[in-house]
Structure formats: C-alpha cells, structure tokens
Design an enzyme around this catalytic site. Structure first.
Site, PDB file in Angstrom:
ATOM      1  CE  LYS A 148      -3.812   2.158   2.601  1.00  7.94           C
ATOM      2  NZ  LYS A 148      -5.205   2.156   4.103  1.00  7.94           N
TER       3      LYS A 148
ATOM      4  CB  SER B  43      -7.939   3.875   2.477  1.00  6.62           C
ATOM      5  OG  SER B  43      -7.597   3.289   3.075  1.00  6.62           O
TER       6      SER B  43
ATOM      7  CB  SER C 192      -8.560   1.630   5.546  1.00  8.43           C
ATOM      8  OG  SER C 192      -8.978   2.747   5.373  1.00  8.43           O
TER       9      SER C 192
HETATM   10  N1  GLN Z   1     -13.003   5.214   5.667  1.00  6.09           N
HETATM   11  C1  GLN Z   1     -12.609   5.444   6.888  1.00  6.09           C
HETATM   12  C2  GLN Z   1     -11.959   7.020   6.767  1.00  6.09           C
HETATM   13  O1  GLN Z   1     -12.742   7.565   5.521  1.00  6.09           O
HETATM   14  C3  GLN Z   1     -11.349   5.147   7.253  1.00  6.09           C
HETATM   15  C4  GLN Z   1     -10.415   4.997   6.883  1.00  6.09           C
HETATM   16  C5  GLN Z   1      -9.489   4.163   6.839  1.00  6.09           C
HETATM   17  O2  GLN Z   1      -9.548   3.288   7.774  1.00  6.09           O
HETATM   18  N2  GLN Z   1      -8.066   4.353   6.922  1.00  6.09           N
HETATM   19  O3  GLN Z   1     -11.439   7.162   7.975  1.00  6.09           O
END
Ligand code: GLN
Length: 494
Positions: free
Chosen positions: A76, A151, A175
């Site tokens: 990632k 994400s 995410s």
């Molecule tokens: N979708 C959530 C956010 O936008 C979680 C993102 C994540 O876990 N990095 O913060």
C-alpha cells in the site's frame, strides 16, 4: 504459479520446484495484462522486485527456508519502501522517494516476499472507495463499473485480480476490512499495536494499524505472523510477544460462543443481503459454534466519535506537509504564503475537510465539547466490547453496509461515504482485532448488476488473533465462496 495461494508458492519455492525469479516474471506479465482494466498500482517496482527475487533464490540455494519465499507482494502506497516513490495517494507527496522501509514491509521482504508495486489508496487513507486518490483510479475486479472499496482499494483489487498473492494494507476505521469485503478477499486488522507503524504515513495514530490482505485465511495468517511483533521504532508497539496463528487454523467451531450484536440487525440492509448474513450465522452454528446475543449499546455513536478523533489526529499529523521537507513546494513571497500555497495545491478536498474538522475540534473553546467528549464515548465503546466478550468468544457481523457501489454513487455526500464504515469503526475505536472473510454474493438490487461479494466480519478480544484466524479458516473452508469462484473474466485463475 501465480494462480496458487501464497502458502503454495512459498512451499514450491522452498522445495526448489520453482524459482522466485520465475514466479516474479509470471506475476509481472499478469500485472501488465490486468492493469489497463484494474489500475491497482500507482507504481510498479520491477527493478527492486527482480533484485529481491534473485536474493530469495540465492538464500534458498544456500539452504534457507523462508516463510514467504518468492511470494509476490503489493505494498500500500502509504508505507515506505526505501528507494521507491511513496505518495499516500496525494499530490503533496508526488515524487517523494522513501529513504527507509517500514518495519512491517521489511519483515515481509526478509521472509521472502517480492514487492511488485505500490498499491493505490484514498489520499492519506481517508475514504472508503479509493475515489479520493489524487493519483489514479482502481476498479473492482468483480465489476469494473464499481469501486474496490477503500482506503486499501488498490491492495484488495491487486489480490482479487491475481496481480499479487498478498498485499499490505492499513486500517484506521475499516480500510482493510471494507475493501477486502468489496473485492471478495480476506483482510485482517490486528490488535492496535500488534504490527509496527514505523514507516506507515500517519493518518490517526491512535487508530492506525497495518494488516494483511490475502485470498485465503491461511495466507493472511502467515503474512500476519511475519509482520506482527514488537518494534522499538514504534512507541505504541506492544511489548508482549505475538502468538503465532497459522498453526492454529481450525476445521470446526466447537466450544466457541459467537455473539450476534443486537444493534446490528441486518434487516435494514435489504432482503437479499440480510439473507446472506442470516445464512452465514447459521453456517457458524452448523460448524459447532454456540450462537449468543450480545449488546453494543454505544456502537451507534461510533461514526460521530471516529469523525472527531480521526480528523483531530489527522490535522496534527498532516501539519508536517508544508513544502519544507517533503514533496513539491508552492511559491510565496514569505513562508506563510509558501505553506498555504503548497497545502492548497497539494491536498484534495476530503483531506482539507478533515483538517478543518480536526483543527476545529481541537481548538480552545471546543476541545472539551468535541474532542474530550469523543474520547469519553470511545472509552464507553471499549467497555461495551469488554462486557460483550464476557458472554462470547468472538463477535460476527457484516464488514460493510453494502456491496461495492458504482463510481460516483456517494460523490456529493461525504456522510453517505462515512456510513460505509458503520460496522468497522467501533472495533477500531476499541483497538480490537477483526477480519473480513467472504460470505456470499448479492446483486445490490440494481437492475442488471453483477453479483458482488459480501464480507462477514469476525471480531476477537484484544490479542486473540489466533482465535480469530482459527475460526475464520473453519468458516472459509466450509463455504469456499471465493476459493472456487473468481471474478468474471478471471475464471482461468483460481
Ligand atoms: N473510511 C474511513 C475514513 O475515511 C476509514 C479509513 C481507514 O480506515 N483508513 O476515515
């Protein structure tokens, strides 16, 4: 070879039935073939990969046995990999070359993994669809008109499309679990502090956690075992040793009490999706688990709590991106103007929104009303789980509020996007280990929509990763939803 699981690839490379360099060339050809359709990677790292693969073959020739020998890995792009461009999906880091490698990634390389490329993500990991990436679009391998989730959308799509056997991912509020669910793969978030955050570009430091994405539970467990463990370079790294998990995979669930959360009734998700989850819960019982009812009375405050704490921490963490040390610099006649122009041009709209919310929540006069209150709610939520785990050994619930949605579907409404993480955020606030494993398919009700995978979330008490993987394996082996079925057009590859 790239049709096989990471476990099988490593076994073949260790037994010298295949060379890591051959696996890599096959993998690179596959990436070449799939990328125009999928777009999982922001950058490929072929040169480094070839050097790593050669090194793996040399070590094996010298008698070594490596837990992940020759396994192609997607990293990632919010994790540092020395000598490669690392952007976190943001224009503010475009072209920035990482000077060192994240501990979790280094452990994977030492275990024999071969890094194929840097996977796309929502900018600074803020989002649930990958649409917030400033640098590329990733498509869902099950339906190219739909998002891969986020994400860690690039990581999940890469693994689902057989563009890597394993991928690193990070989870702040969902995410890892949500994109794994959307792409029909396995994604696991460890206990907070279990895997080192050193070399992970920080979003919300009290929540961020690195974990594996893989096609099978066994692969994810092996990958987790390599990454987990204390690291003196991360002050929040747990000092206690991580119990190995891959040896404890189970075939049944006898002796386990699995809690269904009263407040998470799946009826609201629509008939078709409800039916999938009800059948998943019945399957858990059929495997021998005792199903019990548990309550998480404060879970409904999860989103509100998270969207104060996470932006507050983000506003502080992202202050370092000012054009001085990292990435492109804006012009200005004085330093304030230079900062402002750098940040105005470098950050996307969602990142700016979070910085504004977070700065506001931390400002004097509002700090007690918002930030401190959110911390209190967080403590209540952790207490809910503690109580629930008095009555059960694991919790089962959905991993996301819907299957993968079409591009643009949540475009104008940030809150609609935030709602995707309704089921994952409470566990993040409580620091608990949790994973998503494929549990069936649904069409999401839209006419002509393809069948899309759904994820079952299993949650364990703190430090009980072995129990979590053990049970997930039993469920996966009994159901095999995505083990015997690949996305359309990818059928040739198991
Ligand atoms: N979708 C959530 C956010 O936008 C979680 C993102 C994540 O876990 N990095 O913060």
């Amino acid at each position: 070879m790239i049709r096989r699981s990471a476990t099988e690839i490593a076994a073949a490379v260790n037994a010298r039935q295949a060379a890591a360099v051959e696996v890599l060339e096959a993998q690179l050809a596959r990436v070449e073939q799939m990328e125009p359709q999928i777009g999982a990677y922001l950058a490929k790292t072929e040169e480094l990969a070839r050097a790593c693969a050669r090194r793996v073959d040399e070590r094996i020739a010298a008698g070594a046995s490596l837990p992940l020998a020759g396994v192609p890995l997607a990293v990632k792009d919010n994790m540092c990999l020395a000598g490669t461009v690392t952007t976190a999906g943001s224009k503010i880091l475009q072209g920035w070359v990482a000077p060192y490698t994240a501990t979790a990634v280094q452990r994977l390389l030492d275990a024999g993994c071969v890094p194929v490329g840097k996977a796309n993500l929502d900018e600074f990991a803020m989002g649930s669809s990958c649409e917030n990436s400033a640098l590329g679009t990733t498509r869902n391998p099950w339906d190219p008109e739909r998002v891969p989730g986020g994400s860690s959308g690039g990581s999940a799509a890469a693994v689902a499309a057989r563009e890597a056997a394993l991928a690193t991912a990070s989870d702040t509020g969902g995410s890892i679990r949500e994109p794994a669910a959307f792409c029909g793969v396995v994604g696991m978030k460890p206990t907070y502090g279990r895997v080192s955050r050193y070399g992970l570009i920080a979003f919300a430091s009290s929540l961020d956690q690195i974990g594996p994405i893989a096609r099978t539970v066994e692969d994810a467990a092996r990958m987790y075992d390599v990454m987990a463990g204390h690291d003196p370079m991360d002050s929040t790294s747990l000092p206690r040793p991580a119990e190995p998990t891959a040896g404890g995979l189970r075939r049944d669930l006898h002796g386990l009490r699995i809690g269904l959360v009263r407040e998470f009734a799946t009826k609201d998700l629509g008939e078709e999706i409800d039916a999938v989850y009800q059948s998943a819960y019945r399957q858990l019982a059929a495997l021998g688990a005792e199903i019990v009812d548990v309550a998480l009375p404060h879970a409904e405050y999860g989103l509100a709590t998270y969207y104060l704490i996470a932006p507050a921490e983000a506003s502080s963490n992202l202050a370092r991106f000012d054009g001085v040390r990292y990435g492109p610099r804006g012009n200005g006649t004085n330093v304030q103007e230079m900062y402002a122009r750098t940040r105005a041009a470098g950050f996307g709209p969602e990142v700016k929104r979070r910085i504004l919310i977070g700065t506001y929540a931390l400002s004097s006069g509002y700090y007690d009303a918002y930030y401190v209150r959110a911390q209190k709610a967080r403590t209540l939520m952790a207490g809910d789980f503690e109580k629930a785990f008095g009555a059960c050994d694991l919790i089962a619930c959905p991993a996301a509020s819907s299957p993968a949605f079409p591009f643009g579907a949540k475009g104008d409404d940030p809150v609609a996007m935030y709602l995707m993480d309704f089921y994952t955020i409470p566990m993040s606030l409580a620091g608990l280990p949790a994973l998503s494993v494929p549990c069936g398919f649904a069409s999401d009700g839209t006419a002509g929509a393809r069948e899309l995978p759904l994820g079952l979330q299993l949650v364990a008490p703190l430090y009980q990763e072995a129990r979590l993987f053990g049970a997930a394996h039993a469920y996966e082996q009994a159901t095999r939803f995505t083990l015997d079925r690949a996305p359309a057009g990818l059928e040739g590859v198991r």
